[in-house]
Scaffold this motif. Structure first.
Motif, PDB file in Angstrom:
ATOM      1  N   LEU A  29     -27.080 -22.668  17.154  1.00 35.53           N
ATOM      2  CA  LEU A  29     -26.598 -22.404  15.807  1.00 35.53           C
ATOM      3  C   LEU A  29     -26.341 -23.717  15.081  1.00 35.53           C
ATOM      4  CD1 LEU A  29     -25.531 -20.136  13.819  1.00 35.53           C
ATOM      5  CD2 LEU A  29     -23.272 -20.768  14.644  1.00 35.53           C
ATOM      6  N   THR A  30     -26.808 -23.788  13.851  1.00 38.90           N
ATOM      7  CA  THR A  30     -26.556 -24.940  13.008  1.00 38.90           C
ATOM      8  C   THR A  30     -26.045 -24.439  11.672  1.00 38.90           C
ATOM      9  OG1 THR A  30     -28.401 -26.102  14.029  1.00 38.90           O
ATOM     10  CG2 THR A  30     -27.595 -26.980  11.954  1.00 38.90           C
ATOM     11  N   VAL A  31     -24.992 -25.075  11.173  1.00 36.19           N
ATOM     12  CA  VAL A  31     -24.455 -24.750   9.858  1.00 36.19           C
ATOM     13  C   VAL A  31     -24.403 -26.042   9.060  1.00 36.19           C
ATOM     14  CG1 VAL A  31     -22.542 -23.777   8.544  1.00 36.19           C
ATOM     15  CG2 VAL A  31     -23.037 -22.901  10.838  1.00 36.19           C
ATOM     16  N   ALA A  32     -25.214 -26.121   8.017  1.00 37.37           N
ATOM     17  CA  ALA A  32     -25.247 -27.298   7.156  1.00 37.37           C
ATOM     18  C   ALA A  32     -24.639 -26.930   5.807  1.00 37.37           C
ATOM     19  CB  ALA A  32     -26.685 -27.770   6.974  1.00 37.37           C
ATOM     20  N   VAL A  33     -23.712 -27.749   5.341  1.00 39.16           N
ATOM     21  CA  VAL A  33     -23.036 -27.490   4.071  1.00 39.16           C
ATOM     22  C   VAL A  33     -23.569 -28.455   3.029  1.00 39.16           C
ATOM     23  CG1 VAL A  33     -20.802 -27.401   2.903  1.00 39.16           C
ATOM     24  CG2 VAL A  33     -20.977 -26.734   5.298  1.00 39.16           C
ATOM     25  N   ALA A  44     -25.765 -23.289   4.865  1.00 43.23           N
ATOM     26  CA  ALA A  44     -27.078 -22.855   5.344  1.00 43.23           C
ATOM     27  C   ALA A  44     -27.024 -22.727   6.861  1.00 43.23           C
ATOM     28  CB  ALA A  44     -28.144 -23.859   4.931  1.00 43.23           C
ATOM     29  N   VAL A  45     -27.250 -21.517   7.340  1.00 45.86           N
ATOM     30  CA  VAL A  45     -27.131 -21.204   8.760  1.00 45.86           C
ATOM     31  C   VAL A  45     -28.529 -21.045   9.337  1.00 45.86           C
ATOM     32  CG1 VAL A  45     -26.139 -19.592  10.421  1.00 45.86           C
ATOM     33  CG2 VAL A  45     -24.987 -19.969   8.221  1.00 45.86           C
ATOM     34  N   SER A  46     -28.741 -21.633  10.501  1.00 43.37           N
ATOM     35  CA  SER A  46     -30.010 -21.416  11.194  1.00 43.37           C
ATOM     36  C   SER A  46     -29.719 -21.216  12.671  1.00 43.37           C
ATOM     37  CB  SER A  46     -30.966 -22.594  10.987  1.00 43.37           C
ATOM     38  OG  SER A  46     -30.403 -23.779  11.505  1.00 43.37           O
ATOM     39  N   GLY A  47     -30.585 -20.442  13.312  1.00 39.69           N
ATOM     40  CA  GLY A  47     -30.413 -20.175  14.734  1.00 39.69           C
ATOM     41  C   GLY A  47     -30.036 -18.738  14.998  1.00 39.69           C
ATOM     42  N   GLU A  48     -29.110 -18.553  15.947  1.00 43.78           N
ATOM     43  CA  GLU A  48     -28.710 -17.223  16.385  1.00 43.78           C
ATOM     44  C   GLU A  48     -27.215 -17.043  16.177  1.00 43.78           C
ATOM     45  OE1 GLU A  48     -29.925 -16.946  20.462  1.00 43.78           O
ATOM     46  OE2 GLU A  48     -31.990 -17.467  19.977  1.00 43.78           O
ATOM     47  N   ARG A  60     -16.653 -22.979  10.770  1.00 38.69           N
ATOM     48  CA  ARG A  60     -17.334 -23.862   9.814  1.00 38.69           C
ATOM     49  C   ARG A  60     -17.301 -23.291   8.397  1.00 38.69           C
ATOM     50  NH1 ARG A  60     -21.054 -28.325  10.072  1.00 38.69           N
ATOM     51  NH2 ARG A  60     -20.825 -29.067   7.941  1.00 38.69           N
ATOM     52  N   VAL A  61     -17.514 -21.996   8.250  1.00 37.37           N
ATOM     53  CA  VAL A  61     -17.558 -21.389   6.917  1.00 37.37           C
ATOM     54  C   VAL A  61     -16.149 -21.235   6.342  1.00 37.37           C
ATOM     55  CG1 VAL A  61     -18.269 -19.377   5.588  1.00 37.37           C
ATOM     56  CG2 VAL A  61     -19.777 -20.280   7.348  1.00 37.37           C
ATOM     57  N   LEU A  62     -15.195 -20.793   7.158  1.00 41.15           N
ATOM     58  CA  LEU A  62     -13.824 -20.643   6.654  1.00 41.15           C
ATOM     59  C   LEU A  62     -13.230 -21.986   6.229  1.00 41.15           C
ATOM     60  CD1 LEU A  62     -12.210 -17.965   8.990  1.00 41.15           C
ATOM     61  CD2 LEU A  62     -12.767 -17.748   6.558  1.00 41.15           C
ATOM     62  N   ALA A  63     -13.674 -23.072   6.845  1.00 39.46           N
ATOM     63  CA  ALA A  63     -13.203 -24.402   6.451  1.00 39.46           C
ATOM     64  C   ALA A  63     -13.622 -24.753   5.019  1.00 39.46           C
ATOM     65  CB  ALA A  63     -13.725 -25.458   7.424  1.00 39.46           C
ATOM     66  N   SER A  88     -18.934  -9.344  11.480  1.00 39.53           N
ATOM     67  CA  SER A  88     -17.481  -9.514  11.436  1.00 39.53           C
ATOM     68  C   SER A  88     -17.086 -10.819  10.760  1.00 39.53           C
ATOM     69  CB  SER A  88     -16.896  -9.476  12.848  1.00 39.53           C
ATOM     70  OG  SER A  88     -17.099  -8.217  13.427  1.00 39.53           O
ATOM     71  N   VAL A  89     -17.840 -11.868  11.030  1.00 33.15           N
ATOM     72  CA  VAL A  89     -17.560 -13.158  10.385  1.00 33.15           C
ATOM     73  C   VAL A  89     -17.724 -13.039   8.872  1.00 33.15           C
ATOM     74  CG1 VAL A  89     -18.382 -15.532  10.098  1.00 33.15           C
ATOM     75  CG2 VAL A  89     -18.109 -14.578  12.392  1.00 33.15           C
ATOM     76  N   LEU A  90     -18.786 -12.380   8.427  1.00 38.71           N
ATOM     77  CA  LEU A  90     -18.995 -12.231   6.980  1.00 38.71           C
ATOM     78  C   LEU A  90     -17.862 -11.439   6.328  1.00 38.71           C
ATOM     79  CD1 LEU A  90     -22.833 -11.560   6.668  1.00 38.71           C
ATOM     80  CD2 LEU A  90     -21.597 -13.703   6.334  1.00 38.71           C
ATOM     81  N   VAL A  91     -17.403 -10.388   6.984  1.00 39.70           N
ATOM     82  CA  VAL A  91     -16.295  -9.596   6.447  1.00 39.70           C
ATOM     83  C   VAL A  91     -15.034 -10.458   6.361  1.00 39.70           C
ATOM     84  CG1 VAL A  91     -14.763  -7.641   6.929  1.00 39.70           C
ATOM     85  CG2 VAL A  91     -17.240  -7.380   7.170  1.00 39.70           C
TER      86      VAL A  91
END
Length: 173
Positions: A29-33, A44-48, A60-63, A88-91
């Motif tokens: 998983l990679t999360v690029a802001v 931008a999320v990539s992976g699983e 990472r997103v809540l930050a 669940s994370v999106l909610v």
């Protein structure tokens, strides 16, 4: 009494502990802001996104959610697998964004992401766009003086087409 039997094929506990210290999420998983505009951030999320990687995504997103901060776009366009933990994370992120007065939307265009969103009905709970270019940004809407977020403007300003339960599933790539 039975004797203790050792499995010689199993590595010693010290090796197991040493191996488990390797980050298990590396490469999954990679999360690029990045900034889309001065008022909008894109994660931008990539992976699983599954049970193991969802906590990393959540953190990472809540930050990026700050009180009256920039709007937040979660781009799932490069996600290969999207499980229930990701939903669940999106909610959770949407709830945090609402509490902070921040606009929130999701970019999704692939079957691994759209299918779980559609089946659960969350495609109707979130503003879902097929690409980042289609996301309305603050400052890019006619009423530039408004303190309302562009994503909130988009939520109220655009009409989604009515959908049957099967039609989005037939059109998925």
């Amino acid at each position: 009494m039975s004797a203790l039997v050792r499995n010689s094929a199993r590595p010693p506990l010290s090796d197991v502990v040493r191996l488990s210290s390797v980050p298990p999420l590396a490469g999954l998983l990679t999360v690029a802001v990045r900034r889309l505009s001065s008022f909008t951030l894109v994660c931008a999320v990539s992976g699983e996104v599954d049970l193991w990687t969802a906590p990393q995504l959540r953190d990472r997103v809540l930050a990026q959610v700050h009180l009256a901060g920039p709007d937040l776009v979660v781009d799932l366009g490069e996600v290969r697998f999207f499980g229930a933990a990701g939903l669940s994370v999106l909610v959770e992120v949407q709830a945090a964004a609402d509490a902070a007065g921040v606009g929130f939307c999701v970019v999704a265009r692939t079957r691994p992401v759209l299918l779980p969103l559609t089946v659960t009905g969350l495609d109707l709970a979130f503003d879902v766009y097929p690409d980042v270019a289609g996301v309305p940004v603050r400052g890019g809407v006619p009423d530039q003086g408004s303190s309302r977020s562009a994503v909130e403007h988009g939520r109220r300003g655009h009409q989604r087409p009515a959908r049957s339960l099967m039609s989005p599933l037939l059109d998925l790539p």
